[in-house]
Structures are given as C-alpha cells and as structure tokens.
Design a protein around this motif. Structure first.
Motif, PDB file in Angstrom:
ATOM      1  N   THR A 161       0.855  -1.189   0.000  1.00  0.00           N
ATOM      2  CA  THR A 161       0.000   0.000   0.000  1.00  0.00           C
ATOM      3  C   THR A 161       0.888   1.235   0.000  1.00  0.00           C
ATOM      4  O   THR A 161       1.692   1.424   0.917  1.00  0.00           O
ATOM      5  CB  THR A 161      -0.935   0.002   1.218  1.00  0.00           C
ATOM      6  OG1 THR A 161      -1.758  -1.172   1.158  1.00  0.00           O
ATOM      7  CG2 THR A 161      -1.807   1.247   1.244  1.00  0.00           C
ATOM      8  N   VAL A 162       0.719   2.064  -1.047  1.00  0.00           N
ATOM      9  CA  VAL A 162       1.562   3.255  -1.179  1.00  0.00           C
ATOM     10  C   VAL A 162       0.772   4.561  -1.067  1.00  0.00           C
ATOM     11  O   VAL A 162       1.361   5.629  -0.909  1.00  0.00           O
ATOM     12  CB  VAL A 162       2.377   3.229  -2.498  1.00  0.00           C
ATOM     13  CG1 VAL A 162       3.371   2.069  -2.491  1.00  0.00           C
ATOM     14  CG2 VAL A 162       1.467   3.165  -3.716  1.00  0.00           C
ATOM     15  N   GLN A 163      -0.545   4.481  -1.166  1.00  0.00           N
ATOM     16  CA  GLN A 163      -1.425   5.643  -0.970  1.00  0.00           C
ATOM     17  C   GLN A 163      -2.643   5.163  -0.207  1.00  0.00           C
ATOM     18  O   GLN A 163      -3.173   4.089  -0.494  1.00  0.00           O
ATOM     19  CB  GLN A 163      -1.909   6.244  -2.299  1.00  0.00           C
ATOM     20  CG  GLN A 163      -0.842   6.790  -3.196  1.00  0.00           C
ATOM     21  CD  GLN A 163      -0.398   8.190  -2.807  1.00  0.00           C
ATOM     22  OE1 GLN A 163      -0.807   8.745  -1.794  1.00  0.00           O
ATOM     23  NE2 GLN A 163       0.474   8.763  -3.601  1.00  0.00           N
ATOM     24  N   GLU A 164      -3.101   5.981   0.745  1.00  0.00           N
ATOM     25  CA  GLU A 164      -4.333   5.684   1.469  1.00  0.00           C
ATOM     26  C   GLU A 164      -5.139   6.950   1.653  1.00  0.00           C
ATOM     27  O   GLU A 164      -4.603   7.968   2.073  1.00  0.00           O
ATOM     28  CB  GLU A 164      -4.025   5.111   2.857  1.00  0.00           C
ATOM     29  CG  GLU A 164      -3.653   3.669   2.865  1.00  0.00           C
ATOM     30  CD  GLU A 164      -3.584   3.143   4.285  1.00  0.00           C
ATOM     31  OE1 GLU A 164      -4.476   2.355   4.652  1.00  0.00           O
ATOM     32  OE2 GLU A 164      -2.665   3.538   5.010  1.00  0.00           O
ATOM     33  N   TYR A 165      -6.382   6.857   1.343  1.00  0.00           N
ATOM     34  CA  TYR A 165      -7.388   7.909   1.507  1.00  0.00           C
ATOM     35  C   TYR A 165      -6.874   9.327   1.274  1.00  0.00           C
ATOM     36  O   TYR A 165      -6.350   9.981   2.171  1.00  0.00           O
ATOM     37  CB  TYR A 165      -8.045   7.847   2.889  1.00  0.00           C
ATOM     38  CG  TYR A 165      -9.316   8.664   2.906  1.00  0.00           C
ATOM     39  CD1 TYR A 165     -10.491   8.122   2.440  1.00  0.00           C
ATOM     40  CD2 TYR A 165      -9.320   9.978   3.345  1.00  0.00           C
ATOM     41  CE1 TYR A 165     -11.650   8.872   2.425  1.00  0.00           C
ATOM     42  CE2 TYR A 165     -10.474  10.733   3.322  1.00  0.00           C
ATOM     43  CZ  TYR A 165     -11.639  10.172   2.866  1.00  0.00           C
ATOM     44  OH  TYR A 165     -12.774  10.915   2.834  1.00  0.00           O
ATOM     45  N   TYR A 166      -7.080   9.764   0.042  1.00  0.00           N
ATOM     46  CA  TYR A 166      -6.746  11.142  -0.318  1.00  0.00           C
ATOM     47  C   TYR A 166      -7.951  11.730  -1.047  1.00  0.00           C
ATOM     48  O   TYR A 166      -8.399  11.184  -2.051  1.00  0.00           O
ATOM     49  CB  TYR A 166      -5.508  11.185  -1.220  1.00  0.00           C
ATOM     50  CG  TYR A 166      -5.046  12.594  -1.499  1.00  0.00           C
ATOM     51  CD1 TYR A 166      -4.206  13.244  -0.609  1.00  0.00           C
ATOM     52  CD2 TYR A 166      -5.476  13.272  -2.632  1.00  0.00           C
ATOM     53  CE1 TYR A 166      -3.790  14.543  -0.847  1.00  0.00           C
ATOM     54  CE2 TYR A 166      -5.056  14.565  -2.878  1.00  0.00           C
ATOM     55  CZ  TYR A 166      -4.216  15.200  -1.985  1.00  0.00           C
ATOM     56  OH  TYR A 166      -3.816  16.490  -2.224  1.00  0.00           O
ATOM     57  N   GLU A 167      -8.474  12.799  -0.513  1.00  0.00           N
ATOM     58  CA  GLU A 167      -9.644  13.439  -1.106  1.00  0.00           C
ATOM     59  C   GLU A 167      -9.200  14.456  -2.153  1.00  0.00           C
ATOM     60  O   GLU A 167      -8.320  15.270  -1.911  1.00  0.00           O
ATOM     61  CB  GLU A 167     -10.479  14.120  -0.017  1.00  0.00           C
ATOM     62  CG  GLU A 167     -11.834  14.526  -0.497  1.00  0.00           C
ATOM     63  CD  GLU A 167     -12.793  14.822   0.652  1.00  0.00           C
ATOM     64  OE1 GLU A 167     -13.727  15.584   0.422  1.00  0.00           O
ATOM     65  OE2 GLU A 167     -12.595  14.289   1.766  1.00  0.00           O
ATOM     66  N   LEU A 168      -9.817  14.384  -3.332  1.00  0.00           N
ATOM     67  CA  LEU A 168      -9.480  15.251  -4.456  1.00  0.00           C
ATOM     68  C   LEU A 168     -10.545  16.329  -4.607  1.00  0.00           C
ATOM     69  O   LEU A 168     -11.634  16.059  -5.109  1.00  0.00           O
ATOM     70  CB  LEU A 168      -9.384  14.418  -5.741  1.00  0.00           C
ATOM     71  CG  LEU A 168      -8.271  13.373  -5.733  1.00  0.00           C
ATOM     72  CD1 LEU A 168      -8.598  12.218  -6.649  1.00  0.00           C
ATOM     73  CD2 LEU A 168      -6.969  14.025  -6.112  1.00  0.00           C
ATOM     74  N   GLU A 169     -10.242  17.529  -4.187  1.00  0.00           N
ATOM     75  CA  GLU A 169     -11.208  18.625  -4.282  1.00  0.00           C
ATOM     76  C   GLU A 169     -11.380  19.113  -5.719  1.00  0.00           C
ATOM     77  O   GLU A 169     -12.384  19.720  -6.054  1.00  0.00           O
ATOM     78  CB  GLU A 169     -10.776  19.777  -3.386  1.00  0.00           C
ATOM     79  CG  GLU A 169     -10.801  19.406  -1.915  1.00  0.00           C
ATOM     80  CD  GLU A 169     -10.289  20.525  -1.032  1.00  0.00           C
ATOM     81  OE1 GLU A 169     -10.004  21.632  -1.529  1.00  0.00           O
ATOM     82  OE2 GLU A 169     -10.176  20.281   0.183  1.00  0.00           O
ATOM     83  N   ARG A 170     -10.378  18.824  -6.556  1.00  0.00           N
ATOM     84  CA  ARG A 170     -10.412  19.230  -7.971  1.00  0.00           C
ATOM     85  C   ARG A 170      -9.490  18.284  -8.737  1.00  0.00           C
ATOM     86  O   ARG A 170      -8.704  17.555  -8.140  1.00  0.00           O
ATOM     87  CB  ARG A 170      -9.964  20.674  -8.121  1.00  0.00           C
ATOM     88  CG  ARG A 170      -8.559  20.934  -7.691  1.00  0.00           C
ATOM     89  CD  ARG A 170      -8.187  22.415  -7.667  1.00  0.00           C
ATOM     90  NE  ARG A 170      -6.827  22.621  -7.276  1.00  0.00           N
ATOM     91  CZ  ARG A 170      -6.329  22.473  -6.056  1.00  0.00           C
ATOM     92  NH1 ARG A 170      -7.123  22.108  -5.072  1.00  0.00           N
ATOM     93  NH2 ARG A 170      -5.064  22.676  -5.790  1.00  0.00           N
ATOM     94  N   PRO A 171      -9.545  18.290 -10.072  1.00  0.00           N
ATOM     95  CA  PRO A 171      -8.653  17.431 -10.856  1.00  0.00           C
ATOM     96  C   PRO A 171      -7.180  17.727 -10.581  1.00  0.00           C
ATOM     97  O   PRO A 171      -6.815  18.836 -10.176  1.00  0.00           O
ATOM     98  CB  PRO A 171      -9.025  17.785 -12.302  1.00  0.00           C
ATOM     99  CG  PRO A 171     -10.450  18.235 -12.219  1.00  0.00           C
ATOM    100  CD  PRO A 171     -10.537  18.984 -10.906  1.00  0.00           C
ATOM    101  N   THR A 172      -6.329  16.742 -10.815  1.00  0.00           N
ATOM    102  CA  THR A 172      -4.889  16.907 -10.615  1.00  0.00           C
ATOM    103  C   THR A 172      -4.284  17.651 -11.795  1.00  0.00           C
ATOM    104  O   THR A 172      -4.903  17.796 -12.854  1.00  0.00           O
ATOM    105  CB  THR A 172      -4.188  15.545 -10.478  1.00  0.00           C
ATOM    106  OG1 THR A 172      -4.388  14.809 -11.679  1.00  0.00           O
ATOM    107  CG2 THR A 172      -4.708  14.775  -9.278  1.00  0.00           C
ATOM    108  N   ALA A 173      -3.048  18.086 -11.623  1.00  0.00           N
ATOM    109  CA  ALA A 173      -2.347  18.842 -12.662  1.00  0.00           C
ATOM    110  C   ALA A 173      -2.230  18.055 -13.961  1.00  0.00           C
ATOM    111  O   ALA A 173      -2.252  18.630 -15.035  1.00  0.00           O
ATOM    112  CB  ALA A 173      -0.963  19.249 -12.166  1.00  0.00           C
TER     113      ALA A 173
END
Length: 194
Positions: free
Chosen positions: A80-92
């Motif tokens: 597991t390398v990422q856990e629970y990240y909320e995206l308020e807008r699209p990424t770059a």
C-alpha cells in the motif's frame, strides 16, 4: 493512469529512487499532490501490478457536487503506497477541469516505453455506510481499527493509525464524538465515557 481523465496516478520509472527522495511526480504519486509512502516499483523490464480503489465525485440531481472524488487506496506490487486522499479538484496531469460522475480510464505512456496487460475494472456496488465507530468514521470515512487522536490548538485534530504508524487523517472543527462509542474507555472502567 488518468481516472475519469481527470485524476492522475503517475506511471513512471522510479525504481532507483530512494524513499527519502520520492515526491509527487514518481510512480504511484497522486500527480502534483502527494507522493507514495514508499517506492515499491519493480526494475525496468519487470511488470508492476497496480491496484487502485477509487470513489468518483458525487452530484445531486441538479448537478451540484456533493462529494469529492477520493483515492481510497493504491497498492503497488502488494504494498500500500497511498491511502485515503480526497481530491477537491482534478490533478495537474488531468485532461480537463470539469468534474463528472462517470468517465473513462486513460492509459498514459508519455514518459518512455510502457506496456499494460490484464486490466480489470470492477465497479463497487454502492454500500450502506459502515459503522467504524463514531469516533473516526465521521472524520476519516474509512476503517482505522486502532488509532490515537489528539486535539491541537485552533480546533485541529490529528489521528494516527497505530497499525501502520502513520497519519490517518487531519481535520479542523469538531473533535471526536465519543458519546456513543464502545471504543473510548477510561482505563479499567470497561464503560463508555462521554
């Protein structure tokens, strides 16, 4: 990989980069936002296995966004390398700005030769909200079975996942609601304490 062509999970040869140098442009980064917790990439010429658990943004009947997109978990080669990240807008790295409830998976290959195989998309049926105990469920929206939560000045709270020894979440505002949870006990009492 672009989820809904808007949210970029980076595909990049990061094999020789030490964990201390991993940033938001490396393999499995949420591009431009958050680097992976560790470098789990295989060397060039070997396959890497991605597992991405993602929740699309939600909208009401009038098209107003009611819930942000979320990267729930990214697993690379069993780690597991990422856990629970909320995206308020699209990424770059996304190919647009207008968020929608559904969209395609876009496979990238803009950093040199890349191959994909055995791609499986599994929609997850909408489930009733799970009760993780009022203490963390309302703040984190995920299962953290053993956590330490502290309140800091200015109504800031931090929860640490004691199993993974890392930050589970942070928020500003109300502290944990422990009134009705069996998880909060004063030592030796065995009874919930408000």
């Amino acid at each position: 990989l672009l989820l809904q062509v808007l949210y970029d999970i980076q595909v990049f040869d990061s094999y020789c980069i030490p964990d201390s140098k991993i940033d938001a442009t490396q393999m499995c980064a949420i591009y431009g936002r958050l680097g992976p917790s560790v470098n789990a990439a295989n060397p060039p010429g070997q396959w890497n296995k991605f597992e991405i658990n993602y929740s699309a943004p939600r909208f009401d009947s009038e098209g107003k966004k009611t819930q942000n997109a979320k990267i729930l978990e990214v697993v690379l080669n069993g780690i597991t390398v990422q856990e629970y990240y909320e995206l308020e807008r699209p990424t770059a790295g996304g190919l647009g700005e207008d968020e929608v409830p559904n969209g395609p998976l876009y496979l990238q290959g803009d950093h040199g030769p890349v191959a994909y195989r055995n791609i499986t998309l599994t929609p997850i049926a909408k489930q009733a909200a799970r009760n993780f105990g009022p203490a963390l469920g309302s703040q984190l929206g995920k299962n953290v079975s053993s956590a330490l939560t502290v309140r800091l000045p200015h109504d800031i709270s931090l929860s640490y996942n004691l199993h993974r020894i890392k930050l589970a979440g942070a928020w500003q505002g109300d502290f944990l609601n422990v009134d009705e949870t069996q998880h909060y006990r004063q030592r030796g009492s065995g009874k919930a304490q408000p």
